[in-house]
Motif scaffolding. Structure first.
Motif, PDB file in Angstrom:
ATOM      1  N   ARG A  52       0.814  -1.212   0.000  1.00 29.10           N
ATOM      2  CA  ARG A  52       0.000   0.000   0.000  1.00 29.10           C
ATOM      3  C   ARG A  52       0.847   1.261   0.000  1.00 29.10           C
ATOM      4  N   ASP A  53       2.024   1.227   0.604  1.00 30.15           N
ATOM      5  CA  ASP A  53       2.831   2.429   0.757  1.00 30.15           C
ATOM      6  C   ASP A  53       3.488   2.861  -0.538  1.00 30.15           C
ATOM      7  N   ARG A  54       3.681   1.955  -1.475  1.00 26.80           N
ATOM      8  CA  ARG A  54       4.351   2.284  -2.733  1.00 26.80           C
ATOM      9  C   ARG A  54       3.320   2.353  -3.849  1.00 26.80           C
ATOM     10  N   HIS A  55       3.305   3.510  -4.514  1.00 24.49           N
ATOM     11  CA  HIS A  55       2.283   3.725  -5.551  1.00 24.49           C
ATOM     12  C   HIS A  55       2.430   2.729  -6.692  1.00 24.49           C
ATOM     13  N   GLN A  56       3.680   2.481  -7.111  1.00 20.24           N
ATOM     14  CA  GLN A  56       3.900   1.568  -8.219  1.00 20.24           C
ATOM     15  C   GLN A  56       3.510   0.149  -7.832  1.00 20.24           C
ATOM     16  N   ALA A  57       3.775  -0.227  -6.557  1.00 21.92           N
ATOM     17  CA  ALA A  57       3.544  -1.607  -6.142  1.00 21.92           C
ATOM     18  C   ALA A  57       2.073  -1.905  -5.910  1.00 21.92           C
ATOM     19  N   ARG A  58       1.215  -0.887  -5.904  1.00 18.25           N
ATOM     20  CA  ARG A  58      -0.204  -1.156  -5.687  1.00 18.25           C
ATOM     21  C   ARG A  58      -0.768  -2.016  -6.808  1.00 18.25           C
ATOM     22  N   ASN A  59      -0.404  -1.731  -8.039  1.00 16.05           N
ATOM     23  CA  ASN A  59      -0.864  -2.562  -9.148  1.00 16.05           C
ATOM     24  C   ASN A  59      -0.325  -3.978  -9.028  1.00 16.05           C
ATOM     25  N   LEU A  60       0.964  -4.088  -8.679  1.00 17.31           N
ATOM     26  CA  LEU A  60       1.543  -5.414  -8.506  1.00 17.31           C
ATOM     27  C   LEU A  60       0.856  -6.159  -7.370  1.00 17.31           C
ATOM     28  N   GLY A  61       0.580  -5.455  -6.254  1.00 16.39           N
ATOM     29  CA  GLY A  61      -0.105  -6.094  -5.139  1.00 16.39           C
ATOM     30  C   GLY A  61      -1.496  -6.560  -5.522  1.00 16.39           C
ATOM     31  N   LEU A  62      -2.187  -5.770  -6.327  1.00 19.36           N
ATOM     32  CA  LEU A  62      -3.523  -6.159  -6.772  1.00 19.36           C
ATOM     33  C   LEU A  62      -3.468  -7.412  -7.633  1.00 19.36           C
ATOM     34  N   VAL A  63      -2.492  -7.452  -8.546  1.00 16.05           N
ATOM     35  CA  VAL A  63      -2.359  -8.619  -9.425  1.00 16.05           C
ATOM     36  C   VAL A  63      -1.976  -9.866  -8.636  1.00 16.05           C
ATOM     37  N   LEU A  64      -0.953  -9.725  -7.786  1.00 13.10           N
ATOM     38  CA  LEU A  64      -0.516 -10.882  -6.999  1.00 13.10           C
ATOM     39  C   LEU A  64      -1.606 -11.326  -6.035  1.00 13.10           C
ATOM     40  N   GLY A  65      -2.347 -10.372  -5.473  1.00 13.73           N
ATOM     41  CA  GLY A  65      -3.443 -10.735  -4.585  1.00 13.73           C
ATOM     42  C   GLY A  65      -4.517 -11.533  -5.301  1.00 13.73           C
ATOM     43  N   ARG A  66      -4.840 -11.126  -6.511  1.00 16.56           N
ATOM     44  CA  ARG A  66      -5.849 -11.874  -7.280  1.00 16.56           C
ATOM     45  C   ARG A  66      -5.347 -13.263  -7.652  1.00 16.56           C
ATOM     46  N   LEU A  67      -4.077 -13.350  -8.016  1.00 16.22           N
ATOM     47  CA  LEU A  67      -3.519 -14.662  -8.351  1.00 16.22           C
ATOM     48  C   LEU A  67      -3.537 -15.591  -7.136  1.00 16.22           C
ATOM     49  N   ALA A  68      -3.131 -15.062  -5.983  1.00 19.66           N
ATOM     50  CA  ALA A  68      -3.140 -15.878  -4.765  1.00 19.66           C
ATOM     51  C   ALA A  68      -4.562 -16.301  -4.405  1.00 19.66           C
ATOM     52  N   GLN A  69      -5.500 -15.370  -4.526  1.00 22.06           N
ATOM     53  CA  GLN A  69      -6.890 -15.688  -4.224  1.00 22.06           C
ATOM     54  C   GLN A  69      -7.434 -16.765  -5.167  1.00 22.06           C
ATOM     55  N   GLY A  70      -7.160 -16.636  -6.449  1.00 22.16           N
ATOM     56  CA  GLY A  70      -7.644 -17.637  -7.392  1.00 22.16           C
ATOM     57  C   GLY A  70      -7.036 -19.007  -7.153  1.00 22.16           C
TER      58      GLY A  70
END
Length: 330
Positions: A52-70
């Motif tokens: 959450r603290d890094r603007h660039q990493a928010r997109n990466l966190g969203l993608v990785l979060g969705r992959l982990a969830q799936g």
């Protein structure tokens, strides 16, 4: 007819009894799947919270979060099916998915390629959101980096969507990768001007502009002896290195240099050419060692030019003699 109805009723009753027998397994499978669902959701939130603290990493966190969830939901589905259907083997489904995955891979090759390139861009971070980049004929500010494409906003207010596979496999210039950026411009002075004096005046003009950084220090270098000018390259550094700062500093630097040079009598000549006209009537015509267009350097005797009026008069006399000859008068 009664026999058919009876057989159908017995079949329905058997299905109901089988469902009643499987009911505890179904309830247990739903509970297990719910647990996997909650775990998958919490893991997704955790990944987003960590980035959450890094603007660039928010997109990466969203993608990785969705992959982990799936992935966790798929695993929970396998476990739930094994509870409901004891004869079910996850290996059979995995094998079926593998065969289907090959077909899907061929059908959606470009989409998968862009997806993988997007993941790699988010991981390696060759550029970030709000960076100003140049890609082929496009230049602008990065607005968003998604798994399929990256969008940039051009300086004239247009949005460009670039597939991630193109960005990952081609060269990209990141203008804002570092804190400082060097700019340059070539200024042409006359051949009769004092080069050292002109360079000194240019440096004075550079130091008078607030946007020019003192360190690294600006410099001026003679780069070319051109046809009409001596070209001196002016180089200076700015901070921050964004497009607006580039234009602002360039405007002030060139304005200051022009005013300073003109005020001190330094010529800023236009492109000029020297044209020698040859009227083809001189006595030395055809003698390359004597005619005025190509006499050797340092020659003491230079053929004197003939006035154009004399040339016209001689041409008229020659034309009259030619006409008289043709008419038999001569």
């Amino acid at each position: 007819m009664n026999a058919d109805i009876s057989a159908l009723w017995n079949q329905i009753q058997g299905m109901i009894n089988g469902l009643i027998v499987l009911l505890p397994n179904i309830v247990l499978a739903l509970i297990v799947f719910t647990v996997f669902f909650v775990v998958a959701r919490e893991i997704k939130r955790l990944v987003k919270r960590l980035t959450r603290d890094r603007h660039q990493a928010r997109n990466l966190g969203l993608v990785l979060g969705r992959l982990a969830q799936g992935t966790i939901l798929l695993l929970g589905l396998f476990v739930a099916l094994s509870i409901v259907i004891p004869t079910f083997r996850a290996g059979d489904l995995v094998q079926l998915l593998g065969i289907s995955g090959v077909a899907i891979g061929f059908a959606f090759r470009d989409i998968l390629q862009n997806f993988l390139a997007g993941i790699l861009i988010l991981l390696t971070e060759p550029f970030r959101i709000n960076d100003q980049i140049v890609f082929k004929d496009f230049e602008g500010t990065v607005e968003n980096i998604e798994t399929r494409a990256t969008t940039i906003r051009t300086y004239d207010g247009r949005r460009i969507v670039i597939p991630n596979s193109e960005l990952f496999t081609n060269s990209v210039t990141v203008n804002t990768a570092f804190e400082n950026r060097r700019l340059q411009y070539d200024v042409g002075i006359g051949y009769g001007d004092d080069i050292d004096r002109a360079k000194e005046l240019m440096l004075q003009a550079l130091h008078s502009v607030p946007e020019v950084l003192p360190e690294p220090a600006p410099d001026v270098l003679v780069m070319e002896l051109a046809e009409s000018t001596v070209n001196i390259r002016v180089r200076w550094w700015i901070k921050p290195p964004r497009r607006a700062d580039d234009l602002t500093s360039r405007d002030k630097v060139l304005t200051a240099i022009k005013k300073t040079l003109v005020a001190n009598g330094i010529d800023l000549p236009f492109p000029t050419q020297q044209i020698l006209l040859h009227d083809q009537t001189e006595e030395t015509d055809g003698n390359r060692s004597r005619q005025r267009e190509g006499w050797p350097a340092g020659r003491s005797e230079v053929p004197k030019p003939r006035p154009m009026s004399d040339s016209y008069q001689m041409f008229a006399q020659m034309q009259t003699q030619k006409n008289d000859h043709n008419n038999g008068k001569i």
